[in-house]
Design a protein around this motif. Structure first.
Motif, PDB file in Angstrom:
ATOM      1  N   ARG A   1       0.822  -1.224   0.000  1.00 38.92           N
ATOM      2  CA  ARG A   1       0.000   0.000   0.000  1.00 38.92           C
ATOM      3  C   ARG A   1       0.848   1.264   0.000  1.00 38.92           C
ATOM      4  N   ASP A   2       2.158   1.111   0.167  1.00 40.56           N
ATOM      5  CA  ASP A   2       3.062   2.256   0.117  1.00 40.56           C
ATOM      6  C   ASP A   2       4.027   2.024  -1.045  1.00 40.56           C
ATOM      7  N   SER A   3       3.901   2.818  -2.099  1.00 46.86           N
ATOM      8  CA  SER A   3       4.718   2.608  -3.306  1.00 46.86           C
ATOM      9  C   SER A   3       6.199   2.847  -3.050  1.00 46.86           C
ATOM     10  N   THR A   4       6.536   3.541  -1.957  1.00 44.35           N
ATOM     11  CA  THR A   4       7.946   3.765  -1.647  1.00 44.35           C
ATOM     12  C   THR A   4       8.472   2.740  -0.657  1.00 44.35           C
ATOM     13  N   SER A   5       7.623   1.786  -0.289  1.00 46.88           N
ATOM     14  CA  SER A   5       8.057   0.714   0.609  1.00 46.88           C
ATOM     15  C   SER A   5       8.981  -0.229  -0.168  1.00 46.88           C
ATOM     16  N   LEU A   6      10.124  -0.509   0.396  1.00 52.14           N
ATOM     17  CA  LEU A   6      11.103  -1.338  -0.300  1.00 52.14           C
ATOM     18  C   LEU A   6      10.659  -2.790  -0.336  1.00 52.14           C
ATOM     19  N   GLU A   7      10.903  -3.432  -1.458  1.00 53.90           N
ATOM     20  CA  GLU A   7      10.478  -4.825  -1.588  1.00 53.90           C
ATOM     21  C   GLU A   7      11.531  -5.732  -0.971  1.00 53.90           C
ATOM     22  N   ARG A   8      11.580  -5.671   0.344  1.00 53.62           N
ATOM     23  CA  ARG A   8      12.532  -6.491   1.101  1.00 53.62           C
ATOM     24  C   ARG A   8      11.771  -7.240   2.181  1.00 53.62           C
ATOM     25  N   GLU A   9      12.262  -8.379   2.482  1.00 53.75           N
ATOM     26  CA  GLU A   9      11.668  -9.161   3.559  1.00 53.75           C
ATOM     27  C   GLU A   9      11.902  -8.436   4.886  1.00 53.75           C
ATOM     28  N   ALA A  10      11.027  -8.706   5.853  1.00 57.15           N
ATOM     29  CA  ALA A  10      11.265  -8.181   7.200  1.00 57.15           C
ATOM     30  C   ALA A  10      12.589  -8.776   7.689  1.00 57.15           C
ATOM     31  N   GLU A  11      13.315  -7.970   8.477  1.00 58.03           N
ATOM     32  CA  GLU A  11      14.640  -8.416   8.917  1.00 58.03           C
ATOM     33  C   GLU A  11      14.671  -8.636  10.414  1.00 58.03           C
ATOM     34  N   ASP A  12      15.632  -9.421  10.852  1.00 61.62           N
ATOM     35  CA  ASP A  12      15.902  -9.528  12.292  1.00 61.62           C
ATOM     36  C   ASP A  12      17.018  -8.540  12.616  1.00 61.62           C
ATOM     37  N   TYR A  13      16.610  -7.404  13.188  1.00 60.37           N
ATOM     38  CA  TYR A  13      17.596  -6.357  13.458  1.00 60.37           C
ATOM     39  C   TYR A  13      18.441  -6.644  14.705  1.00 60.37           C
ATOM     40  N   SER A  14      18.172  -7.773  15.341  1.00 62.24           N
ATOM     41  CA  SER A  14      18.984  -8.159  16.505  1.00 62.24           C
ATOM     42  C   SER A  14      20.203  -8.986  16.093  1.00 62.24           C
ATOM     43  N   ARG A  15      20.302  -9.277  14.816  1.00 62.99           N
ATOM     44  CA  ARG A  15      21.280 -10.285  14.397  1.00 62.99           C
ATOM     45  C   ARG A  15      22.732  -9.875  14.636  1.00 62.99           C
TER      46      ARG A  15
ATOM     47  N   ASN B   1      25.260   3.036   6.473  1.00 66.15           N
ATOM     48  CA  ASN B   1      24.986   2.999   5.044  1.00 66.15           C
ATOM     49  C   ASN B   1      23.596   2.396   4.851  1.00 66.15           C
ATOM     50  N   TYR B   2      23.089   2.456   3.631  1.00 65.36           N
ATOM     51  CA  TYR B   2      21.751   1.917   3.378  1.00 65.36           C
ATOM     52  C   TYR B   2      21.644   0.476   3.893  1.00 65.36           C
ATOM     53  N   PHE B   3      20.550   0.212   4.598  1.00 65.56           N
ATOM     54  CA  PHE B   3      20.252  -1.109   5.175  1.00 65.56           C
ATOM     55  C   PHE B   3      21.265  -1.519   6.242  1.00 65.56           C
ATOM     56  N   GLY B   4      21.919  -0.525   6.829  1.00 66.72           N
ATOM     57  CA  GLY B   4      22.900  -0.831   7.871  1.00 66.72           C
ATOM     58  C   GLY B   4      22.308  -0.799   9.275  1.00 66.72           C
ATOM     59  N   GLU B   5      20.981  -0.908   9.401  1.00 66.34           N
ATOM     60  CA  GLU B   5      20.335  -0.782  10.710  1.00 66.34           C
ATOM     61  C   GLU B   5      20.858  -1.803  11.715  1.00 66.34           C
ATOM     62  N   ALA B   6      20.960  -3.049  11.268  1.00 65.73           N
ATOM     63  CA  ALA B   6      21.344  -4.111  12.213  1.00 65.73           C
ATOM     64  C   ALA B   6      22.745  -3.817  12.775  1.00 65.73           C
ATOM     65  N   ARG B   7      23.611  -3.351  11.895  1.00 68.57           N
ATOM     66  CA  ARG B   7      24.973  -3.047  12.342  1.00 68.57           C
ATOM     67  C   ARG B   7      24.964  -1.853  13.306  1.00 68.57           C
ATOM     68  N   LEU B   8      24.191  -0.810  12.973  1.00 73.87           N
ATOM     69  CA  LEU B   8      24.104   0.352  13.861  1.00 73.87           C
ATOM     70  C   LEU B   8      23.627  -0.050  15.242  1.00 73.87           C
ATOM     71  N   LEU B   9      22.608  -0.894  15.261  1.00 74.30           N
ATOM     72  CA  LEU B   9      22.050  -1.327  16.547  1.00 74.30           C
ATOM     73  C   LEU B   9      23.068  -2.180  17.295  1.00 74.30           C
ATOM     74  N   GLY B  10      23.809  -2.991  16.546  1.00 73.96           N
ATOM     75  CA  GLY B  10      24.840  -3.818  17.172  1.00 73.96           C
ATOM     76  C   GLY B  10      25.948  -2.971  17.784  1.00 73.96           C
TER      77      GLY B  10
END
Lengths: 483, 486
Positions: A233-247, A456-465
């Motif tokens: 429903r959001d055209s700017t939503s990235l077509e990526r699977e949900a991630e485990d940001y705790s990894r 960097n893009y998609f670097g959330e898990a690393r930032l949280l780590g």
């Protein structure tokens, strides 16, 4: 119990040492006790919260619980919540009960999190202090005479005041990270397109991004993991699977290259902020990271670019608030045009009007190229700067804001001074990168200082780590304001 | 007094409603005629927080159109916001395409009536065609001084087709509009229902002294929803502009409305109150990227286009350009004709064409029936044409057989000819017997003929045909009668 980590709360729930209903009750009691002073919540939802908690308890008993099942949660009042007042901090929507749930709200309902209320915010997410709320300013739990930051100031204050363990926010130019910094909590804004914007009332569509607040990076990771995933429903939503940001939480910092933009460490930062940031960087080096100077030469243009693009989009996004179908409509008017003018004049606050005017101006015939197109070009240059910097480092670090929380009313007469407070955060939104703020110490008057990490893009898990490793070695994030 | 020779310049903007199931940016239905506001979902009424999602079906139809007019289908096009306040525009902006439209260029070839019974060829170039959403409707009646808003139409997909200012008369404008109307139905992207507003024309009209290079100042006539109104409005507007200029006035750029009751156009708003729409790319929608594979797939699914089929009819069946164009006005008509020729044989192609365009079209028109609902099938018509070709019946009798087929008096032309004894009499003896009878009974006419009155001969032929109940072969009657009298 709600002061514990999500991991510990979940374990206690599973072990039946506490129930979700008890957690919700505890959270609601804290809100009731503290909200008069802090004004973090616009709406509390006792009945629906207790019902959702009971359902969570049933899931826990049935063994189908997830990590957020039964956890009390607050949503920034920018997210539409079915059957619940959704004001966006504005008189314009002070009567608006949404008939549908935002995607984020749906996801967190499915995860079993228990929404206890909606948090205060700068009107339509425009502001850096929560003073622009129709429902009165939110106060900083560390010092009630200070602002909590904004625009997600209610969510940050609710976490700092230990009213809820997790809360959602949105970040268009720093609206998660700056209040996280001011309130001494952890907040993350992921890569643009990671969190669906469906049901998130738009301020500046190309910059708006949902984010997560908690006391720790570990808890932010759990919350963010439940908020993301592709939404058609959001055209700017990235077509990526949900991630485990705790990894990446357990990943050691050895070998981590932290880039320090020289422009962020030049003049402009208060001394107490600088001292805490330098100390935090020393801690990172102690943990095995190396620091390297990088440059973001166009970062100084981020504020002007942002204050063209965001108001331009806002001026159009807020056109739907016309008093015709929902929201505030003037009681008396002579004709259609008068109804529009009066309804909008009465329904919007000063800052919202200012940005609508600026946005209308920069999109006008004859000015569009000079402002809007130019700002879009700057935006590209800024993104290029980050891309070049990330050739040299894994994450970028610096202050989240140049100051600690300022006094209520201190900057209300000088909007430009207020805008300059976003100097370190807006470039991240313009580039669409993920950014995080974590507590890094305390400055003058015992007010929290935040350190910003940019990935960097998609670097959330690393930032949280990275933040988690820091929080394993320090206790800034665990400190609570005096009750 | 020397009168200036005025040249008329017309360009058309056509809003063609795309026949998708759902709206261009939401899942709500676009079916016509529902109760007000029941087909308006959260996105259509622009609740806070909702977002548009592009309907691929609308894009596919735009591609089909681009291919049909020989245009460039843009590999990348942009949706933009057109900002203005109006109660039936829920978001306060319309999502349209501005700088980069999905279809660029293209052309349409047409035949224009020359007013003397003939036709001439005309090519109209297209500027562009872009996708956009329709607004809702403001209902000013039945609300006691207030305005009602119906958002069922809000978000309906439109393809706005913009022509170059290539037309030089209302006849050319109407011919273009009709050809475009036929084409969008042919390629099945629009139902073409003009009463329901599925195909609406705006006409930009200006005049200039013939020979002048620059265009005159134009006025735009909005929302013409029939070809008749299009013609009337343009003709009125042309005369109005010429009169104004010849009286020493100057045309001011303006938007005008046509009032079908008075047949006049009147200004709605002048250039001075023109909106600044503050177009900018919609940040809620990504650029529309159309890959070559998508275009190829759509190309593979395209029906044979009317121009190609018309050329084939001219080449294979020797039809005139006008006949071929008429028979390819709609896919249904063309299919009927193709079926009829397939059954009657290519040698009868011209006769089939005459019947489809003549008696059948007239009869269908009178009964207000579509050719797909024709009581006479293509095979039945072919059977009739075959009996004309092999002289079993005359043309006059064929009309009776056709009428009988229409009224379901028999299964086939043959059955009707048999049952009603309509077979043409070609037996010389039988015809001579009839002639003898007629000559005996009409001595006066015989004398007149012999006295030199040619007309008397025709009267005698008529009597013979009448005596044979129309079944006698007219050529034989002529021949034998001449012999007897001569």
């Amino acid at each position: 119990m709600i002061d514990s980590s999500l991991k510990d709360i979940a374990a206690a729930l599973r072990a039946k040492r506490v129930s979700a209903v008890e957690l919700a009750t505890e959270s609601l009691a804290r809100i009731e006790a503290g909200n008069g002073r802090i004004n973090a919540f616009v709406t509390t939802c006792r009945d629906s919260a207790l019902q959702a908690a009971a359902e969570a308890d049933a899931r826990i008993a049935a063994g189908t619980a997830g990590p957020l099942t039964g956890i009390p949660l607050a949503h920034k009042d920018v997210f539409c919540t079915e059957g619940v007042l959704t004001t966006c901090g504005s008189k314009m929507l002070s009567n608006f009960v949404s008939p549908y749930d935002a995607h984020v709200v749906t996801l967190l309902k499915q995860a079993g999190a228990v929404m206890v209320g909606k948090t205060n915010m700068d009107e339509f997410a425009m502001g850096s202090s929560n003073e622009n709320s129709h429902f009165g300013p939110t106060r900083n739990p560390w010092n009630l005479d200070c602002v909590p930051g904004g625009s997600s100031g209610g969510s940050a204050a609710a976490i700092a005041a230990r009213m809820v363990p997790i809360a959602t926010g949105t970040d268009t130019g720093g609206s998660v990270r700056q209040p996280a910094s001011f309130c001494g909590v952890t907040g993350i804004k992921p890569t643009y397109g990671t969190v669906s914007r469906y049901g998130m009332i738009a301020y500046a569509s190309s910059l708006d991004q949902g984010g997560a607040f908690a006391r720790s990076a570990e808890d932010c990771a759990l919350l963010l993991s439940a908020m993301t995933g592709h939404d058609p429903r959001d055209s700017t939503s990235l077509e990526r699977e949900a991630e485990d940001y705790s990894r990446d939480l357990a990943k050691p910092l050895a070998g981590l290259r932290i880039g320090l933009p020289k422009e962020f460490f030049a003049d402009g930062m208060d001394d107490d902020v600088r001292a805490s940031v330098e100390a935090a960087l020393a801690e990172y080096r102690k943990l095995g990271a190396t620091t390297v100077e990088v440059s973001l030469p166009n970062a100084r243009l981020a504020i002007p670019a942002y204050y063209v693009i965001a108001p331009a989009e806002a001026s159009s996004n807020l056109s739907r608030f016309d008093g015709v179908r929902y929201g505030h409509r003037a009681a008396e008017y002579t004709d259609l045009n008068d109804m529009y003018c009066k309804s909008r004049a009465q329904g919007f606050g000063a800052e919202v009007k200012r940005r609508i005017l600026v946005g209308t101006y920069v999109l006008s015939h004859g000015y569009y190229d000079a402002y809007y197109i130019k700002a879009q070009k700057l935006r590209r240059l800024i993104a290029n700067d980050f891309a070049a910097a990330f050739q040299q480092c894994d994450v970028i670090a610096g202050p989240t804001a140049p100051t600690t929380a300022f006094g209520i009313g201190a900057k209300t007469d000088d909007p430009v001074q207020m805008y300059l407070g976003d100097i370190y955060t807006v470039a991240v939104n313009l580039a669409g990168l993920p950014g995080l703020s974590h507590p890094a110490g305390f400055g003058k008057g015992g007010l929290p200082v935040g350190l910003q990490l940019i990935g960097n893009y998609f670097g959330e898990a690393r930032l949280l780590g990275v933040a988690h490793q820091f929080q394993q070695a320090t206790d800034w994030h665990a400190r609570a304001p005096q009750a | 007094m020397s009168r200036t020779d005025w040249e008329v310049v017309i360009g058309l903007e056509v809003h063609s409603q795309l026949n998708t199931q759902s709206k261009i940016f939401s899942g709500a239905s676009i079916a016509f005629g529902a109760e007000p506001n029941v087909q308006a979902c959260a996105v259509d009424i622009a609740l806070p927080g909702v977002l548009p999602v592009l309907n691929k079906g609308a894009v596919e139809r735009a591609i089909r159109f681009g291919l049909a007019v020989g245009a460039t289908v843009s590999p990348k096009s942009i949706f933009a916001r057109k900002n203005y306040f109006y109660p039936d525009l829920p978001k306060g902006y319309q999502i349209s395409q501005y700088e980069l439209p999905v279809v660029q260029g293209g052309h349409l070839d047409l035949l224009v009536p020359d007013g003397k019974g003939g036709h001439y060829e005309k090519r109209v170039n297209l500027t562009r065609a872009h996708l956009e959403e329709d607004a809702g409707k403001s209902l000013h009646e039945d609300f006691h001084g207030m305005t009602g808003i119906d958002l069922n139409r809000a978000g309906t997909p439109l393809l706005e087709i913009v022509s170059e200012p290539d037309m030089r008369s209302s006849a050319e404008a109407v011919a273009y509009a009709k050809a475009l109307h036929a084409l969008v139905r042919w390629i099945d992207i629009c139902d073409g229902n003009m009463q329901e507003g599925s195909f609406r024309c705006d006409a930009n009209v200006s005049v200039r002294p013939r020979g002048q290079a620059e265009f005159g100042t134009r006025r735009e006539i909005k929302n013409l929803n029939s070809f008749r109104f299009l013609q009337q409005a343009i003709d009125y507007e042309i005369q109005w502009q010429i009169d104004l200029i010849e009286d020493g006035g100057k045309v001011q750029q303006a938007t005008v409305l046509f009032d079908p009751d008075t047949g006049e156009t009147r200004a709605m708003r002048s250039k001075e109150d023109a909106h600044d729409y503050r177009y900018f790319p919609d940040p809620d929608l990504l650029p529309l990227v159309i890959g070559a594979d998508w275009i190829d797939r759509v190309k593979g699914e395209m029906p044979e286009l009317p121009a190609a089929l018309s050329a084939r009819f001219q080449g294979e069946y020797g039809l005139s350009a006008y006949d071929a164009t008429t028979l390819t006005a709609s896919r249904e008509t063309a299919q009927f004709y193709v079926d009829a020729v397939a059954s009657a044989g290519a040698a009868s192609a011209k006769t089939c064409a005459n019947w489809v365009m003549g008696d059948l079209a007239a009869r269908l028109n009178k009964a207000e029936l579509d050719i797909t609902a024709s009581p006479v099938s293509a095979t039945q018509l072919a059977g009739l044409v075959a009996r004309i070709a092999d002289n079993t019946i005359s043309n006059a009798i064929a009309k009776r057989v056709f009428e009988a087929l229409w009224n379901k008096e028999g299964e086939s032309a043959d059955a009707i000819i048999e049952a009603q004894g309509l077979k043409q009499v070609t037996d010389t003896g039988a015809i001579e017997a009839i002639i003898d009878e007629v000559l005996a009974a009409n001595q006066k006419s015989v004398e007149e003929f012999r006295a030199g009155k040619e007309k008397a001969f025709n009267a005698l032929v008529g009597q013979c045909m009448k005596a044979s109940k129309g079944k006698a072969n007219p050529a034989q009657v002529n021949e034998l009668l001449k012999k007897k009298l001569g």
